[in-house]
Design a protein around this motif. Structure first.
Motif, mmCIF file in Angstrom:
data_model
loop_
_atom_site.group_PDB
_atom_site.id
_atom_site.type_symbol
_atom_site.label_atom_id
_atom_site.label_comp_id
_atom_site.label_asym_id
_atom_site.label_seq_id
_atom_site.Cartn_x
_atom_site.Cartn_y
_atom_site.Cartn_z
ATOM 1 N N THR A 234 13.818 -61.028 16.615
ATOM 2 C CA THR A 234 12.633 -61.793 16.242
ATOM 3 C C THR A 234 11.781 -60.970 15.296
ATOM 4 N N THR A 235 11.019 -61.649 14.486
ATOM 5 C CA THR A 235 10.105 -60.990 13.566
ATOM 6 C C THR A 235 8.705 -61.122 14.123
ATOM 7 N N ARG A 236 7.996 -60.019 14.193
ATOM 8 C CA ARG A 236 6.638 -60.007 14.729
ATOM 9 C C ARG A 236 5.672 -59.671 13.603
ATOM 10 N N ALA A 237 4.703 -60.522 13.384
ATOM 11 C CA ALA A 237 3.700 -60.284 12.351
ATOM 12 C C ALA A 237 2.549 -59.481 12.936
ATOM 13 N N GLU A 238 2.044 -58.558 12.160
ATOM 14 C CA GLU A 238 0.878 -57.782 12.569
ATOM 15 C C GLU A 238 -0.300 -58.242 11.717
ATOM 16 N N TYR A 239 -1.436 -58.461 12.374
ATOM 17 C CA TYR A 239 -2.609 -58.998 11.691
ATOM 18 C C TYR A 239 -3.807 -58.075 11.843
ATOM 19 N N ILE A 240 -4.671 -58.144 10.846
ATOM 20 C CA ILE A 240 -5.986 -57.517 10.901
ATOM 21 C C ILE A 240 -6.962 -58.628 11.260
ATOM 22 N N THR A 241 -7.867 -58.366 12.198
ATOM 23 C CA THR A 241 -8.888 -59.346 12.555
ATOM 24 C C THR A 241 -10.081 -59.168 11.613
ATOM 25 N N PRO A 242 -10.345 -60.162 10.755
ATOM 26 C CA PRO A 242 -11.476 -60.004 9.829
ATOM 27 C C PRO A 242 -12.815 -60.060 10.563
ATOM 28 N N ARG A 243 -13.765 -59.284 10.083
ATOM 29 C CA ARG A 243 -15.119 -59.316 10.641
ATOM 30 C C ARG A 243 -15.760 -60.649 10.300
ATOM 31 N N ALA A 244 -16.577 -61.147 11.227
ATOM 32 C CA ALA A 244 -17.165 -62.482 11.040
ATOM 33 C C ALA A 244 -18.637 -62.484 11.419
ATOM 34 N N ASN A 245 -19.380 -63.334 10.741
ATOM 35 C CA ASN A 245 -20.770 -63.644 11.071
ATOM 36 C C ASN A 245 -20.860 -65.155 11.220
ATOM 37 N N LEU A 246 -21.632 -65.605 12.212
ATOM 38 C CA LEU A 246 -21.842 -67.036 12.438
ATOM 39 C C LEU A 246 -23.335 -67.273 12.561
ATOM 40 N N ARG A 247 -23.817 -68.231 11.784
ATOM 41 C CA ARG A 247 -25.234 -68.594 11.905
ATOM 42 C C ARG A 247 -25.345 -70.108 11.957
ATOM 43 N N GLN A 248 -26.461 -70.546 12.521
ATOM 44 C CA GLN A 248 -26.696 -71.975 12.715
ATOM 45 C C GLN A 248 -27.970 -72.352 11.998
ATOM 46 N N ASP A 249 -27.958 -73.534 11.389
ATOM 47 C CA ASP A 249 -29.185 -74.100 10.834
ATOM 48 C C ASP A 249 -29.250 -75.568 11.246
ATOM 49 N N ALA A 250 -30.185 -76.304 10.698
ATOM 50 C CA ALA A 250 -30.372 -77.707 11.098
ATOM 51 C C ALA A 250 -29.163 -78.578 10.752
ATOM 52 N N GLU A 251 -28.426 -78.223 9.708
ATOM 53 C CA GLU A 251 -27.294 -79.041 9.255
ATOM 54 C C GLU A 251 -25.993 -78.721 9.980
ATOM 55 N N GLY A 252 -25.854 -77.483 10.460
ATOM 56 C CA GLY A 252 -24.603 -77.107 11.113
ATOM 57 C C GLY A 252 -24.468 -75.613 11.260
ATOM 58 N N TYR A 253 -23.244 -75.142 11.095
ATOM 59 C CA TYR A 253 -22.927 -73.725 11.268
ATOM 60 C C TYR A 253 -22.334 -73.181 9.981
ATOM 61 N N VAL A 254 -22.614 -71.922 9.709
ATOM 62 C CA VAL A 254 -22.020 -71.226 8.569
ATOM 63 C C VAL A 254 -21.262 -70.032 9.140
ATOM 64 N N LEU A 255 -19.971 -69.987 8.857
ATOM 65 C CA LEU A 255 -19.106 -68.921 9.331
ATOM 66 C C LEU A 255 -18.644 -68.122 8.119
ATOM 67 N N GLU A 256 -18.891 -66.808 8.154
ATOM 68 C CA GLU A 256 -18.488 -65.923 7.060
ATOM 69 C C GLU A 256 -17.483 -64.912 7.593
ATOM 70 N N LEU A 257 -16.394 -64.715 6.851
ATOM 71 C CA LEU A 257 -15.368 -63.747 7.238
ATOM 72 C C LEU A 257 -15.065 -62.835 6.064
ATOM 73 N N GLU A 258 -14.981 -61.531 6.341
ATOM 74 C CA GLU A 258 -14.637 -60.550 5.318
ATOM 75 C C GLU A 258 -13.122 -60.429 5.241
ATOM 76 N N MET A 259 -12.567 -60.782 4.087
ATOM 77 C CA MET A 259 -11.127 -60.722 3.884
ATOM 78 C C MET A 259 -10.842 -60.132 2.505
ATOM 79 N N PRO A 260 -11.134 -58.842 2.310
ATOM 80 C CA PRO A 260 -10.958 -58.248 0.985
ATOM 81 C C PRO A 260 -9.512 -58.333 0.509
ATOM 82 N N GLY A 261 -9.363 -58.665 -0.775
ATOM 83 C CA GLY A 261 -8.044 -58.763 -1.376
ATOM 84 C C GLY A 261 -7.378 -60.108 -1.207
ATOM 85 N N VAL A 262 -7.994 -61.019 -0.441
ATOM 86 C CA VAL A 262 -7.425 -62.351 -0.226
ATOM 87 C C VAL A 262 -8.020 -63.298 -1.257
ATOM 88 N N ASN A 263 -7.179 -64.146 -1.813
ATOM 89 C CA ASN A 263 -7.675 -65.166 -2.739
ATOM 90 C C ASN A 263 -7.277 -66.547 -2.233
#
Length: 118
Positions: free
Chosen positions: A9-38
């Motif tokens: 079997t092939t096992r993938a190894e992952y990095i867990t990106p850092r995340a910030n979550l904030r809430q406002d009146a309209e909903g939630y904003v989730l930000e993740l740091e994923m350098p080098g990803v496009n």
């Protein structure tokens, strides 16, 4: 990806990106740091009430023989459980300079409402 010698079997190894979550009146904003990803190496999906985010940082183009290297290809993955009241069709996303931003709109009944007094 790595392959174990004892299994086929092939096992993938992952990095867990850092995340910030904030809430406002309209909903939630989730930000993740994923350098080098496009946009082309990013996948955001909802499956069984879970928001699944995966991205791949590819190796930089080799312009010569590598003498020393700290950056390497990497796979990112993060899974968030979604509140059942959130509508997956109202999630939008944007990635810019390695920062993924997702907007998760609150359903109408959950949004604060001003009551008019007559």
């Amino acid at each position: 990806m790595t392959t174990t010698a004892t299994e086929n079997t092939t096992r993938a190894e992952y990095i867990t990106p850092r995340a910030n979550l904030r809430q406002d009146a309209e909903g939630y904003v989730l930000e993740l740091e994923m350098p080098g990803v496009n946009k082309d190496t990013l996948d955001v999906s909802v499956n069984d009430g879970k928001l699944v985010i995966t991205g791949e940082r590819q190796a930089p183009a080799e312009l010569g023989r590598a003498v020393y290297r700290e950056r390497r290809p990497a796979n990112y993955r993060r899974v968030f459980e979604l509140d059942a009241s959130l509508d997956p069709s109202k999630i939008s996303a944007k990635i810019e300079q390695g920062l993924l931003v997702l907007w998760l709109a609150k359903p109408e009944p959950v949004k604060p409402q001003k009551i008019t007094i007559s």
